[in-house]
Design a protein around this motif. Sequence first.
Motif, mmCIF file in Angstrom:
data_model
loop_
_atom_site.group_PDB
_atom_site.id
_atom_site.type_symbol
_atom_site.label_atom_id
_atom_site.label_comp_id
_atom_site.label_asym_id
_atom_site.label_seq_id
_atom_site.Cartn_x
_atom_site.Cartn_y
_atom_site.Cartn_z
ATOM 1 N N LYS A 114 0.861 -1.192 0.000
ATOM 2 C CA LYS A 114 0.000 0.000 0.000
ATOM 3 C C LYS A 114 0.888 1.230 0.000
ATOM 4 N N LYS A 165 -3.648 0.017 -3.818
ATOM 5 C CA LYS A 165 -4.268 0.745 -2.714
ATOM 6 C C LYS A 165 -3.326 1.860 -2.298
ATOM 7 N N ASN A 234 -7.748 5.154 -1.561
ATOM 8 C CA ASN A 234 -7.539 5.779 -2.875
ATOM 9 C C ASN A 234 -8.119 7.190 -2.969
#
Length: 307
Positions: A114, A165, A234
């Motif tokens: 991420k 992500k 996001n």
Amino acid sequence: MNILITGACGHIGSYIAENIFKINKVKKVYLVDDLKHGKINTLFNSKKKNKLKFFICDVSKKNSLNFLKNIKVVIHLASLTNAAGSFRIKKQMYKNNLECFRNVINFCKKNKSKLIHISSTSVYGKQADIVDEDSGQKFLNPQSPYADIKLIEEKILEKEKKKLKFVTFRFGTIAGISKGMRFHTAVNKFCLNAVLNLPIQVYSTALNQYRPYLSLTDAFKIFKFCIEKNLFNNQVYNALSGNFTVNQIINKIRKHKKKLKIKFIKSEIMNQLSYHVSNSKLKEAGLNLNNNLEKDIRNTLSLLRNI
Ligand SMILES: NC(=O)c1ccc[n+]([C@@H]2O[C@H](COP(=O)([O-])OP(=O)(O)OC[C@H]3O[C@@H](n4cnc5c(N)ncnc54)[C@H](O)[C@@H]3O)[C@@H](O)[C@H]2O)c1
């Protein structure tokens, strides 16, 4: 979880590296920096409990991060960052920052990591009472190559949003001390000049223009909040401790240093625009930032007091 910080020897990275033990669930912290602009002394006397592992690495080189595995979160800070100076090194800045960015995105996609992406409130650039993340394209008007690159990065992420992500924070100008602190941003530069009895150089249009500032301690709170609450939705969030005019900043410095010299100068980056940036979206997500700017200024002046 394992974390990777790119650009770890800079102003923000060195602060996170020093304090990362305060973030829950972090197991190992991999730090990379090419040391061209960052400095290894930012890592002197690092605490064992931070579990740091440092590598010299030019993130702009393709596949340069491939030696790293099992990274859950990437905090991407590796960039050339002097906004006012970005007109002079435009080509180099586009190349370095965008190549770093693309490599980090590819790394995240490949490893399912991420991404915490740091943009800047300098992507805004329209006269307005207040701008927020949903103000729309017409309020996005970068005034320097540096800010333009930030907006390009945001657009790249928008296109990639199904494939990774991430979260983007548009940071206000950082104030506050760290081992890797720089002095080309407003508050720090003003403090340094005040201590050295040099004129504080103010863009001739800027004295009463509002701009957003972010205390480094508040910036750290954001990283902690994002990692602990898993805020990888996001989305784009403005991140600031408060909006201030240059005059207000100078008055905060004047509380500690009575006699200040001010010199008005011209710069390619100056404009007639004044705007407040809203931080409601981050508040609604559950994070309240305190305004520590007074304390940052006091600490910075104190750090420099005997020179
Ligand atoms: N400091 C601020 O006021 C501020 C405000 C808004 C956004 N930001 C953003 O936050 C991020 C970090 O900012 P900072 O203030 O810590 O910057 P900084 O300039 O202090 O640190 C950046 C680090 O990145 C490293 N770096 C640059 N190119 C690299 C490369 N190719 N490979 C590896 N390392 C490389 C440099 O050596 C440096 O240590 C940047 O993206 C910056 O644009 C900063």
